[in-house]
Design a protein around this motif. Sequence first.
Motif: not given
Length: 210
Positions: A6-7, A12-15, A32-36, A64-65
């Motif tokens: 999921s998004v 969460k994973l990136i952070r 990050l939230a703005r660029s995603l 798939s992340i």
Amino acid sequence: MIISPSVEILNKLIRHQIHNLFLLETVEEAVLARSLPEALYKTEKCFGQSKNKYYKKDGEVFFSIYHSGQYCVFLYFLARQVFLESPECRNLADKVYFLNKTLNGLDLYYEIEMPEVFHLDHPVGSVMGRASYGNNFTFSQLCTVGNNKGVFPKIGENVQMLSGSKILGQCVIGDNVIVSANTYIKDTDVPANSLVFGSSPNLVIKQRMS
């Protein structure tokens, strides 16, 4: 685009990864939230042109992340988006770039402008320098694109670099070229629609059969 799982998990994973490796400042979380969203848009556009079966599911683009190649491309687009949209947060762009390098063993700097559509397959040990890249560029493991005396190559569309190949210096690589495994091209032009192998200055260049 289908994002698995999921998004929210991707967020969460990136952070989590950035914070554990480099620390993540509060202001960087907002960037990050703005660029995603734009990074995901570019990722979808790129993956949509892939012929790899793992990039489609039920007729839709699939990300798939936990697919290392897919996550690698996404992290490049994210780092570049941070750099373009929020130049004051260059440290964050660096963190995403280093995260990609740490996880995937690929040196693909965010200042380098990759085409909208490019492909990679097991890119461990590859270094992509400040060349000009045409659309549908493909590279594999242990590939290098770099400079000689400050001059970088110009690479056409639909160029494939197979494992261990290198393109260095003042080269113009035409469209639809396959650079064979372990080929070393330095300061040499390669015409379009070619298969090239060997090492400069003794390259062997053959016309590709359509």
